[in-house]
Design an enzyme around this catalytic site. Structure first.
Site, mmCIF file in Angstrom:
data_model
loop_
_atom_site.group_PDB
_atom_site.id
_atom_site.type_symbol
_atom_site.label_atom_id
_atom_site.label_comp_id
_atom_site.label_asym_id
_atom_site.label_seq_id
_atom_site.Cartn_x
_atom_site.Cartn_y
_atom_site.Cartn_z
ATOM 1 C CE LYS A 149 -3.803 1.797 2.689
ATOM 2 N NZ LYS A 149 -4.542 1.652 4.047
ATOM 3 C CB SER A 224 -7.671 3.715 3.331
ATOM 4 O OG SER A 224 -7.027 2.839 4.302
ATOM 5 C CB SER A 248 -8.329 0.865 6.391
ATOM 6 O OG SER A 248 -8.711 2.157 6.971
#
Length: 541
Positions: A149, A224, A248
């Site tokens: 990420k 996210s 997330s």
């Protein structure tokens, strides 16, 4: 007699205040539910218009068989010289190039560098630099590509957390969890998209744009960690690192048909992440989270990224499924905030519960999930936002000015980054006694789970009321995230497990929860769910 009278008066006052508090809390929940309905009157039409403007595009079919082999098996094949690391890395690079024009999930990459590293690994294996046993013990990820990420620092790759800066910001060193990946032989392939400062359950920002769902590009992969989940679900990644503070990792894992694990707090170092935080309790709620397409890969990845100085786990411990005590709830109790579960999601939970002969329980304190999460997480001190920290010479933004700029379409930030300042100010208006009460409820809820699950129990619970929705519809479903946030608030490890597809061929995931330090239980259950229900399903091609 006077003492008895005073005692009765005190008890009466106590229960009266409790009754009033319950009424006010219920009214607040109903208000929030109503606000979400009203908000939906505006959000849904906007979302549907954007859908009509977007052509539905299917991903190219997966043609390389190497892309459908779990990491644990591939690593063994590399050690046995049955396949080269270069062939595997090249296969994933090719797949990334195939799907990214549709997904828009890749922010920055190091394809050529990874291929060079793969060739060196193949040469060392061919020359017998280390034995198979040494490679398995010391570098169990040897030769495997790993995706990360973008909010997690990878030296030499973009690391802005989706924020707009005048110049590209590149990480100068690896985050500790990335160091652990490399130490154990993994090669970083790329960094994936995230919303600005990871503050949204929809993955989009003003730098890299919007990421799409691999099962339907008109829908969201969640957030996210949506970029990471989309790549995994599409077959363009095998194992990856995300982060989780309010679901997330778990919501994107559900929406993209994969497995995402929120570990026991402090088992994995959270340093080297954007947003950062100096609050010493930040790790109670926030963690780096491993993701995988195959459940069998989660224990290996978690072991490899664990902090040597952190909470000790035994993720690869052998577990007899029949010895585990199973419990479940197929709704969130009388909270009055979240929507009812879709029929497909409820049936999935019931089917998993039936498969494990789980006992139906009712945990009333879960009705406080939203309040607990908001009270605790919105009061975290010194967490990075666009208002409280300037980076690389960028000035801090002012709440009122930035709000006006956003309303005029002049802001470089997305809606959640702008509004988080208002939410933080709103929470400050509540009296400290209210926050103290919620802290006590959270403590009691955690204790209730500890007593229920012990050291050999797991709890099956919804991840989200329905499957992946169209882009931006999360804004009228915000309260539904309390299914996930509550476990950050009370610090329990939890895994989203892929179960099956719904009637629209979208993935259904469920949460499996356990007590701190017992991650091996839910990882074993995840593998059992995968074995019985099928696990990841290739997106339509």
């Amino acid at each position: 007699m006077e003492f008895l009278s005073n005692s009765i008066v005190r008890s009466t006052i106590y229960y009266l205040f409790r009754f009033i508090d319950e009424i006010m809390s219920y009214a607040m929940r109903r208000f929030l539910r109503g606000a979400m309905v009203v908000f939906g009157w505006f959000v849904v039409p906007y979302s549907r218009i954007s859908v009509f403007r977007t052509a539905k595009r299917r991903l190219p079919a997966i043609t390389n068989p190497l892309l459908e082999i779990p990491a644990v098996k591939l690593a063994e094949m590399i050690r046995n010289k049955e396949v080269t690391s270069e062939a595997i890395v090249q296969a994933y690079i090719d797949r990334c190039k195939e799907v990214n024009p549709i997904l828009n999930a890749i922010v920055d990459e190091r394809f050529e560098e990874a291929l060079k590293e793969a060739r060196i690994i193949d040469r060392d294996i061919s020359n017998g630099v280390r034995t198979k046993e040494q490679m398995k013990d010391q570098t169990p990820l040897l030769g495997l590509p790993v995706t990360i990420k973008e909010s997690i620092a990878v030296m030499g790759l973009r690391n802005q957390g989706g924020r707009v800066f005048k110049e590209k910001r590149v990480a100068e060193e690896d985050a500790p969890c990335v160091q652990q990946v490399k130490k154990h032989g993994g090669m970083v392939l790329l960094v994936s998209n995230t919303p600005e400062l990871c503050m949204c359950w929809e993955t989009y920002n003003k730098v890299s744009g919007q990421t799409n769902n691999p099962y339907d590009n008109r829908r969201t992969p969640g957030g996210s960690s949506g970029g990471e989940a989309a790549l995994l679900g599409s077959g363009a990644s095998l194992i990856g690192l995300s982060s989780d503070i309010a679901g997330s990792a778990r919501l994107p894992a559900m929406f993209s048909g994969i497995f995402g694990h929120k570990p026991t707090p402090y088992a994995v170092s959270y340093q080297g992440h954007i947003p950062g935080c100096s609050d010493r309790n930040f790790g109670d709620y926030f963690t780096i989270a491993p993701m995988a397409r195959y459940a069998c890969d989660l224990p290996l990845l978690l072991r490899c990224i664990s902090d040597p100085n952190g909470t000790k786990l035994t993720p690869e411990r052998e577990v007899a499924i029949n010895d585990i005590n199973f419990f479940f709830m197929n709704n969130d109790g009388p909270s009055g905030t979240t929507r009812a579960l879709s029929g497909d999601v409820k049936r999935a939970i019931d089917d998993v519960a039936k498969h494990f002969n789980a006992k139906l329980v009712k945990i009333d304190k879960l009705k406080w999930s939203l309040e607990l999460a908001m009270s605790m997480m919105l009061r975290i001190e010194n967490v990075e936002t666009i208002y409280n920290k300037g980076i690389d010479g960028e000035p801090k933004k002012r709440l009122g000015v930035e709000t006006i700029r956003y309303l005029l379409g002049r802001s470089e930030s997305i809606f959640p980054s702008v509004v988080v300042g208002h939410l933080q100010e709103l929470v400050k208006l509540f009296p400290e006694s209210r926050h103290n009460q919620l802290t006590k409820i959270a403590s009691k809820l955690k204790q209730e789970f500890q007593e229920l699950l012990g050291t050999n129990g797991v709890f099956i619970y919804p991840t989200f009321p329905d499957t992946a929705h169209y882009h931006y519809e999360i804004y009228h479903k915000l309260v539904d995230t309390s299914y996930m946030m509550v476990f950050n608030a009370i610090g329990l490890p939890v895994t989203n497990c892929m179960v099956r597809l719904d009637k629209n061929n979208l993935p259904i995931g469920i949460q499996v929860v356990t007590n701190p330090g017992q991650d091996h239980l839910i990882l074993a259950v995840a593998k059992s769910i995968e074995a019985h229900f099928g696990g990841w399903v290739k997106p339509p091609a």
